[in-house]
Every structure is written in structure tokens, then in C-alpha cells.
Design an enzyme around this catalytic site. Structure first.
Site, PDB file in Angstrom:
ATOM      1  N   TYR A  19       0.875  -1.180   0.000  1.00  0.00           N
ATOM      2  CA  TYR A  19       0.000   0.000   0.000  1.00  0.00           C
ATOM      3  C   TYR A  19       0.906   1.221   0.000  1.00  0.00           C
ATOM      4  O   TYR A  19       1.636   1.467   0.961  1.00  0.00           O
ATOM      5  CB  TYR A  19      -0.887  -0.053   1.237  1.00  0.00           C
ATOM      6  CG  TYR A  19      -1.924   1.036   1.371  1.00  0.00           C
ATOM      7  CD1 TYR A  19      -2.768   1.352   0.319  1.00  0.00           C
ATOM      8  CD2 TYR A  19      -2.077   1.710   2.579  1.00  0.00           C
ATOM      9  CE1 TYR A  19      -3.741   2.325   0.459  1.00  0.00           C
ATOM     10  CE2 TYR A  19      -3.047   2.685   2.737  1.00  0.00           C
ATOM     11  CZ  TYR A  19      -3.876   2.988   1.665  1.00  0.00           C
ATOM     12  OH  TYR A  19      -4.839   3.956   1.814  1.00  0.00           O
ATOM     13  N   TYR A 173     -12.103  -4.666   6.464  1.00  0.00           N
ATOM     14  CA  TYR A 173     -10.819  -4.388   7.111  1.00  0.00           C
ATOM     15  C   TYR A 173     -10.965  -3.337   8.207  1.00  0.00           C
ATOM     16  O   TYR A 173     -10.568  -3.538   9.349  1.00  0.00           O
ATOM     17  CB  TYR A 173      -9.786  -3.906   6.078  1.00  0.00           C
ATOM     18  CG  TYR A 173      -8.497  -3.469   6.732  1.00  0.00           C
ATOM     19  CD1 TYR A 173      -7.505  -4.398   6.996  1.00  0.00           C
ATOM     20  CD2 TYR A 173      -8.287  -2.149   7.132  1.00  0.00           C
ATOM     21  CE1 TYR A 173      -6.333  -4.027   7.643  1.00  0.00           C
ATOM     22  CE2 TYR A 173      -7.129  -1.769   7.780  1.00  0.00           C
ATOM     23  CZ  TYR A 173      -6.151  -2.712   8.030  1.00  0.00           C
ATOM     24  OH  TYR A 173      -5.002  -2.341   8.683  1.00  0.00           O
ATOM     25  N   HIS A 174     -11.546  -2.193   7.848  1.00  0.00           N
ATOM     26  CA  HIS A 174     -11.620  -1.090   8.799  1.00  0.00           C
ATOM     27  C   HIS A 174     -12.648  -1.346   9.902  1.00  0.00           C
ATOM     28  O   HIS A 174     -12.603  -0.699  10.952  1.00  0.00           O
ATOM     29  CB  HIS A 174     -11.920   0.214   8.061  1.00  0.00           C
ATOM     30  CG  HIS A 174     -10.817   0.605   7.130  1.00  0.00           C
ATOM     31  ND1 HIS A 174     -10.871   0.331   5.784  1.00  0.00           N
ATOM     32  CD2 HIS A 174      -9.628   1.202   7.355  1.00  0.00           C
ATOM     33  CE1 HIS A 174      -9.758   0.762   5.220  1.00  0.00           C
ATOM     34  NE2 HIS A 174      -8.986   1.290   6.138  1.00  0.00           N
ATOM     35  N   LYS A 539     -11.187  16.393  16.655  1.00  0.00           N
ATOM     36  CA  LYS A 539     -10.404  15.834  15.549  1.00  0.00           C
ATOM     37  C   LYS A 539     -10.292  16.898  14.451  1.00  0.00           C
ATOM     38  O   LYS A 539     -11.167  17.014  13.603  1.00  0.00           O
ATOM     39  CB  LYS A 539     -11.054  14.566  15.007  1.00  0.00           C
ATOM     40  CG  LYS A 539     -10.852  13.369  15.926  1.00  0.00           C
ATOM     41  CD  LYS A 539     -11.100  12.048  15.234  1.00  0.00           C
ATOM     42  CE  LYS A 539     -10.157  11.773  14.114  1.00  0.00           C
ATOM     43  NZ  LYS A 539      -8.743  11.610  14.558  1.00  0.00           N
ATOM     44  N   ASP A 543      -8.537  13.843   9.018  1.00  0.00           N
ATOM     45  CA  ASP A 543      -8.313  12.495   9.530  1.00  0.00           C
ATOM     46  C   ASP A 543      -9.609  11.917  10.090  1.00  0.00           C
ATOM     47  O   ASP A 543     -10.157  12.430  11.066  1.00  0.00           O
ATOM     48  CB  ASP A 543      -7.236  12.543  10.619  1.00  0.00           C
ATOM     49  CG  ASP A 543      -7.120  11.235  11.386  1.00  0.00           C
ATOM     50  OD1 ASP A 543      -7.349  10.180  10.772  1.00  0.00           O
ATOM     51  OD2 ASP A 543      -6.801  11.278  12.580  1.00  0.00           O
ATOM     52  N   HIS A 545      -9.927   8.634  11.086  1.00  0.00           N
ATOM     53  CA  HIS A 545      -9.701   7.477  11.956  1.00  0.00           C
ATOM     54  C   HIS A 545     -10.026   7.891  13.389  1.00  0.00           C
ATOM     55  O   HIS A 545      -9.174   8.392  14.119  1.00  0.00           O
ATOM     56  CB  HIS A 545      -8.257   6.996  11.846  1.00  0.00           C
ATOM     57  CG  HIS A 545      -7.963   6.291  10.560  1.00  0.00           C
ATOM     58  ND1 HIS A 545      -7.665   6.966   9.406  1.00  0.00           N
ATOM     59  CD2 HIS A 545      -7.940   4.972  10.247  1.00  0.00           C
ATOM     60  CE1 HIS A 545      -7.446   6.097   8.437  1.00  0.00           C
ATOM     61  NE2 HIS A 545      -7.619   4.881   8.915  1.00  0.00           N
TER      62      HIS A 545
END
Length: 671
Positions: A19, A173-174, A539, A543, A545
Site C-alpha cells: 500500500y 478491514y476497517h 479531531k 483524519d 480514523h
């Protein structure tokens, strides 16, 4: 004569990727070509956050984010540079792109056509799974219904025009990164698949006789954790559930069309900052979970690097991860045998338990109205936040052992991290300025009237039910930019703020001595300051996440703070305004994209300008030591990194920071 148990012929290796992408299209192109020369057999493109969320480099939200977590792509010229001297007709390219997947696919197609490659020759994948963006990664742009429309338009277009392309990579995945258990990962990913396939089936763009073509172009992108036996069983359960779903719900009778096709990135969540050399064996074990079982083997694998918990991996680190794959595929005998788990009663029992649990959870989501309704209600997000909280509790209590973190901490000095400044890749600070200059040059040299005409056609088509891919291709050819394309859709569809999952989440299930002690500290300082302590968790930037921020917010609430958390994607000015309006005692900033040096000082300066000199700022994220020292020198009170896994101790420290900022005397009652 073949040895008993061997396959008739040796299996082909999976597609091997890393990646990659950072700084600029030219820098990323050089990295791609080096990786391909080392034996990598496919590309996996990382885009920066402005590109993923549909902003140009000159948008206020893009400040500090350009080129940080991937390559910035603003227009066709950038894509030409990104794939210069790389023959796209001969390559399998995966693009981790969701909200702007249609736009990036159109850019890719036009760049390929300029290489004389036809759309039906192109092989690769656009992730294009917007549901998980609302739950975990946060790079959504538009509300769910409009986003699903873009997703299904891409699917309908590619099935007709790009038959070798995987138009969606449904991404569990996440979900695992956000806390999903294996059952939740299975159930939530398959619920997303149902939402997408139902929308395509009912949308009328794909004739019923071609619906099997849609199903066989659906792929998945999964996570593999260190419990590799459980992960192997999860993938075998995935195979069984997908076969069952596509046959029973969608009537696909061709077994080949029902085959589960998936790629994998093994778990980055479990990589540790402490003793990072241990990450190497973690990555190998996680790779085994998706390669050992022939009947459920990944079609493509990309591995993180050992130092991803420290910062951006260097080319050498990525090479190390590629070599792990190559040793397994070419030196071991893994690919010479039939499925080594067939007939194992242990494996079969675990697979059956996962299948039963996933079916039950899928039924629960369907009863709510499906995946989109479960996103909008907050159910899915709350479930993930709660699961993640439980995982953290197991680590903090020592029930779940993490070597080097909560057990076996004694260590020899590591030569890998002897010089932390050179142990990770750093992004050229000039990358953002170069992107801005390139953007301005592109705009000045294009045909402005052609751009306006193309955007007008996009605006008109978006008000209809027409497939938006053809007008998007026109926008690409006219020279439209990423921010302009997404801006038109924002005008029509509006913005969206997904549920945070924090308000309904269950925090610590038992109030141990540590929690009780910190609650007492919070109560004492609250009394001395004349009101309950209030923590703003913010945040800034793009971003998305948010897993760490959510867990901090939940634990802060558990120990007695009043918590203000408004979710992702805030400007520094918005965070300052919220701090003033809510009269908070501390501001906690969470940044994982590497933009902390640009964004944090803006918040600190803004608080000072607003007269909140006594409101300390603490920062959490992947922050190298040198950056942490610089932030503290600029006025930040404390910096927390992944090694600070004990959230209760962190909250205790935050109380101390507040006490110090108000010059409260430390006495026995506070200890």
C-alpha cells in the site's frame, strides 16, 4: 506419482502488493516503479485525505493534510504523472478510494486511454465501499443515499464497459480496526453487500440476465488479526455465507460466479510502538491466516511494515514486507497442497459457530431496514465502539496479552529504533506548496469554458437518475479538478455527519480500583473549580480514523468527565469556538494523519487569542518524539502515543494537567 494430499498442480501465488503513495504523483510514481522492479505484482494506491474526501489542496480543510497519508490527485495531469512509464493495460491496480471512487476511476480510465489501453482491458479494483466509511475510516463526503447512488452507478458502468474491473471492494478491514469481532466483521460486511446488490438489482441499470456478472465482480477487502486460526475460520465462514447468500437471495446458479474473491491487508491495529520488532512475527502470523486454507485463500495480499505504529514506512520497510510474502509463496511448500484444513473437526466447529453468529447478526440488521438504516440509526457504530471498548479493557487488565506492551516489557535496546528520526519516512514539507502551485498552473492553462460546461452537465445529470459516470468522464477530459467535481455534488446532495457511537456506548463494565481513584480525582478538582470537569475531544483536519478519539471520550465519561465530542473533520477555528461555547477545562486533539505539526499550533494559538490561556491542550496520535518535543515547546501540555495504551492512567494524567493549569495545590487528597 503425486504424494498423497498434494494438489494436481501447484497453485498460483496471490497478487502481491504494498500500500503506497505519498507527497506527490512524481514521488509516488518512482516508488511504484521501484516496488514493481522488486517483484511486486500489483499496485495498491494510497490517496491523501483531501483526494479521498473531495477537496482541492487550496481548501481550508486540506491545510496540513496534502500528501500526508497518500498521493494528492487533483486532476488528470496528476494521474498521468502517477502512472508515467507504467503500462496500465498490463497491471492490476487497487485504489483505496470511496467517496470519490467514481472520479478516480474516470481519471484512471482516461489516463489509460492516453496509453492506448481500452476500458475492457483494465484490471483492478476501486474500493467504493461507502458504508464502512460512516463506521470506521471517516472519508465519506455525501449522505448515505447519494453515496450509494454513486456506488451503484460505478458498478453498472463497469459491468457493461470494464468487465475485468472490480467496481467495489466491500471492506471489512476497517470494521475490525474499529473494534469488530469476527462475527461482526462477517455480518456487517455481508449486510453492506446486501444493501449494494439490492440497490443494483432494483435500480434497473443492469438487466436481470446480467446480474450474475455483477455478483462475480464483487470483491471483499478483509482484515486478518494475529489469532490466525480464528482468522482462517473466519475466511472459511465468509466463503460459506457468500455462496449461500448469492444463491438463495440472488439466484446465482453458476458456482464460479458465487466464489468469494477477496484481498487482504493484515492488521495494523495490533502493531505496537513498544518493541516494534515484534510486529514482524505478528505480520507473518496474520498473513498465514489468509493463505493457509486453499479453499479460502486471498486473491491479493498487502502487508503493513513493522514500523507503521511509529510513522510512515520507508521503501526498505515496504520491501521487507514484500519479501515476507515472496518467501512464503516461493520458498515454502504451501501452494503444493490441497486444503490442509478439510476434515478438521476443530476447524469445522469454529466455522459453524461463526456462520451461526453472523447469520443472527445479519438478520438483526435486516430487521432494522438494512445496513444504511443501521448506519443512520447509530446501531452499527455503537456496536463497534462497544466492542472496541471491551477489547481495550482486556488489554488494560492483562487478560489479553500484548507482548512488549502489557507483558514482557523488559527489553534490550533495539537497533531498529536507535535513531528514530531515520526509522520512518518523512513527507517533504514542500509537498503541499508544490501541490498548490501545480493546481494553480493547471487551472490557468485549461479551457475555462469547457470546464464550466462539463460541470453544468454534471449538475444537470445529478438531478436525474442517469448514470453519472459518462458526465464524470467528460469532466475529466475537460480538466475539472477533484474539488470542483465533488463540490457540485455537495451543492446538490449536502454534507453529512455520521453518528459517533459514543453516547450510546457502554464503557467499563466494572468499576475497579483504578477507575474509582480517577473518579475521586475528577470529583475533587471539579469541586475546587466549581463545576464538573469538561473535556473537549476534537479531531481537526480530515483524519477520519476516530477509533482512538471515541475510546478516549468513552473512558473520560466513565471516570466522571463531562465530554464534548462532535465527531470528525473540524477546522481548528471550529474547535476553538466549541471550547469557548462549552466552557471546557481541557482540549484533547486526536490526529493520526501526520498533520499534527500544522493543525495543533493553530488550536493552541486560537485558544490563547480567545482568552483561554488556562485551558490546556493535550494531543494523541502517531507523533514522533521530535515532534512531541516541539509541540510541548509550543504550548501543548502533554502528548500521548500508542504506547500509552492505559486509558485510565491517561485520564488521571489529564486531571493533573488541568490541576496544574489552574495552579491548584497538590495535596494528599489528590494523590
Amino acid at each position: 506419482m503425486a504424494t498423497s494430499g498434494r494438489a494436481g498442480e501447484k497453485d498460483r501465488p496471490w497478487v502481491m502488493r504494498t500500500y503506497a503513495g505519498h507527497s506527490s504523483a512524481a514521488e509516488s510514481n518512482a516508488l511504484f516503479r521501484r516496488n514493481l522492479a522488486k517483484g511486486q505484482t500489483g499496485l495498491s494506491v494510497a490517496f491523501d485525505l483531501p483526494t479521498q474526501t473531495g477537496y482541492d489542496a487550496d481548501h481550508p480543510l486540506a491545510k496540513g493534510e496534502v500528501g500526508k497519508v497518500g498521493v494528492p490527485i487533483a486532476h488528470l495531469g496528476d494521474v498521468r504523472a502517477l502512472f508515467d512509464q507504467i503500462p496500465l493495460a498490463q497491471l492490476n491496480t487497487s485504489m483505496t478510494i470511496n467517496a470519490t471512487a467514481m472520479w478516480l476511476l474516470a481519471l484512471y480510465q482516461v489516463a489509460a486511454e492516453e496509453q492506448d489501453a481500452q476500458p475492457d482491458e483494465l484490471t483492478g479494483t476501486t474500493q467504493n465501499d461507502i458504508v464502512k466509511e460512516y463506521l470506521s475510516r471517516g472519508t465519506y463526503a455525501f449522505p448515505p443515499d447519494a453515496s450509494l447512488r454513486l456506488t451503484t452507478d460505478v458498478i453498472a458502468y463497469t459491468v457493461a464497459q470494464m468487465p475485468k474491473w472490480n467496481p467495489i471492494n466491500i471492506c471489512s478491514y476497517h470494521l475490525q480496526e474499529a473494534g469488530a469481532t469476527p462475527v461482526q466483521e462477517l455480518a456487517f460486511a455481508l449486510s453492506t453487500a446486501i444493501a449494494v446488490l439490492d440497490r443494483v438489482r432494483d435500480g434497473g441499470q443492469v438487466p436481470p440476465e446480467h446480474f450474475a456478472d455483477v455478483v462475480q465482480r464483487i470483491s471483499f477487502f478483509v482484515n486478518a488479526g494475529v489469532r490466525f486460526i480464528e482468522e482462517t475460520c473466519k475466511m472459511r465462514a465468509f466463503v460459506r455465507l457468500w455462496d449461500e447468500l448469492t444463491l438463495d437471495r440472488y439466484g446465482v446458479t453458476d458456482p464460479k460466479a458465487r466464489r468469494l474473491r477477496y484481498g487482504v491487508q493484515v492488521n495494523s491495529l495490533g502493531l505496537t510502538e513498544a518493541q516494534p520488532e515484534n510486529n514482524v512475527q505478528r505480520i507473518v502470523l496474520e498473513m498465514l491466516g489468509v493463505t493457509l486454507s486453499k479453499n479460502a485463500r486471498a486473491r491479493a495480499v498487502q502487508l503493513p511494515a513493522w514500523n507503521e505504529a511509529l510513522g510512515l514506512p520507508r521503501p526498505w520497510d515496504q520491501q521487507w514486507s514484500l519479501r515476507m510474502q515472496q518467501v512464503l509463496a516461493y520458498e515454502s511448500d504451501l501452494l503444493e497442497y490441497d486444503d490442509i484444513f478439510d476434515g478438521s473437526h476443530v476447524i469445522e466447529a469454529k466455522v459453524s459457530a461463526l456462520v451461526d453468529g453472523a447469520r443472527e447478526e445479519i438478520d438483526r440488521v435486516q430487521a432494522m431496514g438494512g445496513a444504511v438504516a443501521a448506519v443512520e440509526s447509530g446501531y452499527l457504530k455503537q456496536a463497534l465502539v462497544a466492542s472496541h471498548s471491551e477489547r481495550r479493557q482486556r488489554i488494560e487488565s492483562g487478560e489479553q496479552i500484548v507482548v512488549g506492551v502489557n507483558r514482557f516489557q523488559n527489553t534490550e535496546p533495539s537497533p531498529l529504533t536507535a535513531d528514530l528520526d531515520t526509522a520512518i519516512q518523512t513527507v517533504d514539507p514542500a509537498a503541499e506548496a508544490a501541490a498548490l502551485e501545480s493546481l494553480q498552473k493547471w487551472r490557468s492553462e485549461r479551457n475555462a469554458s469547457a470546464v464550466d460546461a462539463a460541470l453544468s452537465k454534471l449538475r444537470a445529470a445529478a438531478r436525474t437518475t442517469d448514470n453519472l459516470m459518462p458526465v464524470t468522464l467528460e469532466c475529466v477530459r475537460a480538466g475539472v479538478t477533484t474539488g470542483e467535481w465533488a463540490g457540485v455534488l455537495r451543492e446538490l446532495y449536502g454534507e453529512y455527519r455520521a453518528p459517533t457511537g459514543v453516547s450510546g456506548s457502554v464503557g467499563v463494565s466494572t468499576a475497579g480500583a483504578e477507575i474509582a481513584a480517577v473518579r475521586e480525582k475528577v470529583a475533587v478538582v471539579s469541586a475546587e473549580l466549581g463545576g464538573r470537569l469538561r473535556l473537549l475531544v476534537g479531531k481537526p483536519g480530515l483524519d477520519g480514523h476516530s477509533n482512538g478519539a471515541e475510546q478516549v471520550a468513552v473512558r473520560a465519561r466513565d471516570v466522571g468527565f463531562e465530554v464534548v465530542y462532535q465527531g470528525i473533520r473540524l477546522t481548528p477555528d471550529q474547535i476553538v469556538v466549541a471550547a469557548v461555547a462549552e466552557d471546557v477545562h481541557c482540549v484533547g486533539l486526536s490526529i493520526l494523519s501526520g498533520s499534527h505539526m500544522e493543525l495543533v499550533p493553530q488550536v493552541v494559538d486560537g485558544l490563547r487569542a480567545a482568552g483561554l490561556e488556562d485551558v490546556p491542550v493535550v494531543v494523541g496520535g502517531i507523533v514522533p518524539d521530535n515532534d512531541a518535543r516541539s509541540l510541548i515547546a509550543s504550548g501543548v501540555a502533554a502528548v500521548y502515543t500508542p504506547k500509552d495504551y492505559d486509558l485510565t492512567s491517561m485520564m488521571s494524567n489529564v486531571v493533573d494537567v488541568i490541576r496544574q493549569s489552574h495552579n491548584l495545590q497538590v495535596g494528599p487528597a489528590h494523590e
